[in-house]
Enzyme design. Structure first.
Site, PDB file in Angstrom:
ATOM      1  N   HIS A  88       0.846  -1.203   0.000  1.00 56.07           N
ATOM      2  CA  HIS A  88       0.000   0.000   0.000  1.00 56.07           C
ATOM      3  C   HIS A  88       0.876   1.246   0.000  1.00 56.07           C
ATOM      4  O   HIS A  88       2.041   1.194   0.382  1.00 56.07           O
ATOM      5  CB  HIS A  88      -0.820   0.096   1.297  1.00 56.07           C
ATOM      6  CG  HIS A  88      -1.626  -1.113   1.645  1.00 56.07           C
ATOM      7  ND1 HIS A  88      -2.990  -1.148   1.508  1.00 56.07           N
ATOM      8  CD2 HIS A  88      -1.264  -2.314   2.166  1.00 56.07           C
ATOM      9  CE1 HIS A  88      -3.439  -2.327   1.927  1.00 56.07           C
ATOM     10  NE2 HIS A  88      -2.416  -3.055   2.323  1.00 56.07           N
ATOM     11  N   THR A 102       0.509   5.093   1.992  1.00 55.27           N
ATOM     12  CA  THR A 102      -0.285   5.616   3.105  1.00 55.27           C
ATOM     13  C   THR A 102      -1.209   6.748   2.694  1.00 55.27           C
ATOM     14  O   THR A 102      -2.205   7.007   3.370  1.00 55.27           O
ATOM     15  CB  THR A 102       0.635   6.155   4.209  1.00 55.27           C
ATOM     16  OG1 THR A 102       1.451   7.198   3.650  1.00 55.27           O
ATOM     17  CG2 THR A 102       1.517   5.053   4.777  1.00 55.27           C
ATOM     18  N   GLU A 143       2.588  -0.969   4.489  1.00 51.86           N
ATOM     19  CA  GLU A 143       2.306   0.411   4.091  1.00 51.86           C
ATOM     20  C   GLU A 143       3.624   1.119   3.780  1.00 51.86           C
ATOM     21  O   GLU A 143       4.600   0.993   4.521  1.00 51.86           O
ATOM     22  CB  GLU A 143       1.602   1.169   5.224  1.00 51.86           C
ATOM     23  CG  GLU A 143       0.173   0.729   5.484  1.00 51.86           C
ATOM     24  CD  GLU A 143      -0.846   1.382   4.547  1.00 51.86           C
ATOM     25  OE1 GLU A 143      -0.444   2.189   3.684  1.00 51.86           O
ATOM     26  OE2 GLU A 143      -2.041   1.054   4.685  1.00 51.86           O
ATOM     27  N   HIS A 150      -2.575  -3.156  -3.321  1.00 50.72           N
ATOM     28  CA  HIS A 150      -3.944  -3.070  -2.797  1.00 50.72           C
ATOM     29  C   HIS A 150      -4.952  -2.926  -3.939  1.00 50.72           C
ATOM     30  O   HIS A 150      -6.010  -3.534  -3.946  1.00 50.72           O
ATOM     31  CB  HIS A 150      -4.036  -1.876  -1.832  1.00 50.72           C
ATOM     32  CG  HIS A 150      -5.212  -1.909  -0.932  1.00 50.72           C
ATOM     33  ND1 HIS A 150      -5.525  -0.885  -0.080  1.00 50.72           N
ATOM     34  CD2 HIS A 150      -6.175  -2.846  -0.737  1.00 50.72           C
ATOM     35  CE1 HIS A 150      -6.623  -1.192   0.595  1.00 50.72           C
ATOM     36  NE2 HIS A 150      -7.032  -2.378   0.208  1.00 50.72           N
ATOM     37  N   ASP A 203      -3.914   2.301  -4.688  1.00 47.05           N
ATOM     38  CA  ASP A 203      -2.526   2.234  -4.215  1.00 47.05           C
ATOM     39  C   ASP A 203      -1.958   0.828  -4.437  1.00 47.05           C
ATOM     40  O   ASP A 203      -2.718  -0.139  -4.457  1.00 47.05           O
ATOM     41  CB  ASP A 203      -2.448   2.624  -2.722  1.00 47.05           C
ATOM     42  CG  ASP A 203      -3.249   1.708  -1.801  1.00 47.05           C
ATOM     43  OD1 ASP A 203      -4.402   1.368  -2.141  1.00 47.05           O
ATOM     44  OD2 ASP A 203      -2.710   1.310  -0.752  1.00 47.05           O
TER      45      ASP A 203
HETATM   46 ZN   LIG Z   1      -4.120   0.445   0.675  1.00 48.86          ZN
END
Ligand SMILES: [Zn+2]
Length: 270
Positions: free
Chosen positions: A59, A61, A126, A164, A174
């Site tokens: 991902h 953030t 992340e 993601h 993302d």
């Molecule tokens: Zn995400």
């Protein structure tokens, strides 16, 4: 008995009362009663360990600093609590927020192949990034270090690393088109087309290939958008969210790498 000895004796007496209580508290905190299915007879076996994840989800953030992201990932937010197992700062610092064996709340709704509960099956990472800036090289170097650790230690296949947006097309964006998937592939992580790309034979079904890779197909335009972010990046040649000739060549290569070139074209994979 001297005063110090009397004190010691009293403390010992208190300890004799408290220790079983503490022990009981510790045991109840560390070893909760197993959840037993009431429709079955409980005949426990000692032969088990913790389940292991089989997928890694990357991902960004979408925030402006690692400290801001840490706050979001560690508190209840207006949009509901979220977390991830790891956060990698843009300075390369690696934070761990949730144990590998626990279920972090990072993926949400979506699916990948037959994995319908991605949080249960995955590790979430992340990356401290605002969604518009390039990822720093020191951050990618730390990510590669973390991916090597996770795939070795947890025995997650190195191809099982996705974004993601791959599992939730249309809902998530993302890690976006700036994320260097090709650099990951050069380090041995993720799925990436190998060798010279060739035109697929007549009858090749790109949607079957996308489904074989793992992409959800319920919103095909959104799926192509996510596929473009992952496999075409910032490629200026991409025209909208339709599949073009280069997409077909990439999908054909990927389907052959997954061993199904013949299965979705009717032509044996050479
Ligand atoms: Zn995400």
């Amino acid at each position: 008995m001297s005063r110090p000895h009397a004190l010691h004796a009293r403390r010992f007496a208190v300890h004799r009362w408290l220790m079983p209580l503490c022990l009981a508290t510790v045991l109840s905190a560390c070893a909760p009663t197993p959840v037993r299915n009431p429709i079955a007879q409980w005949v426990p076996s000692p032969n088990y360990d913790a389940r292991r994840p089989v997928l890694i989800v990357i991902h960004f953030t979408n925030e402006h600093s690692a400290s801001q992201a840490l706050h979001t990932l560690r508190t209840a937010n207006s949009g509901g609590p979220v977390s991830a197992h790891y956060l990698v700062g843009d300075d390369g610092h690696i934070y761990q927020l949730v144990a590998d064996s626990e279920r972090a709340w990072h993926a949400g709704a979506g699916h990948w192949g037959t994995i319908t509960d991605v949080n249960s099956a995955s590790i979430g990472i992340e990356l401290d990034n605002d969604g518009d800036s390039p990822f720093t090289q020191v951050q990618i170097d730390s990510l590669l270090h973390l991916l090597a650790d996770l795939t070795d230690r947890l025995r997650i296949p190195r191809t099982q690393i996705i974004g993601h947006e791959d599992l939730a097309p249309g809902r998530k964006d993302d890690p976006g088109p700036r994320f260097p998937w090709q650099q990951l592939a050069q380090a041995g992580f993720g799925l990436w087309p190998q060798g010279p790309l060739v035109d697929p034979p007549p009858g090749f079904d790109p949607w079957a290939a996308l489904g074989l890779i793992g992409y959800p197909l319920d919103n095909r335009t959104a799926t192509v958008h996510s596929f473009h972010h992952h496999f075409r990046g910032m490629d200026a040649g991409i025209n909208g969210d339709a599949l073009d000739g280069q997409d077909l060549r990439i999908l054909y290569a990927l389907s052959r790498q997954l061993g199904a070139g013949g299965g979705i074209t009717g032509v044996p994979a050479g």
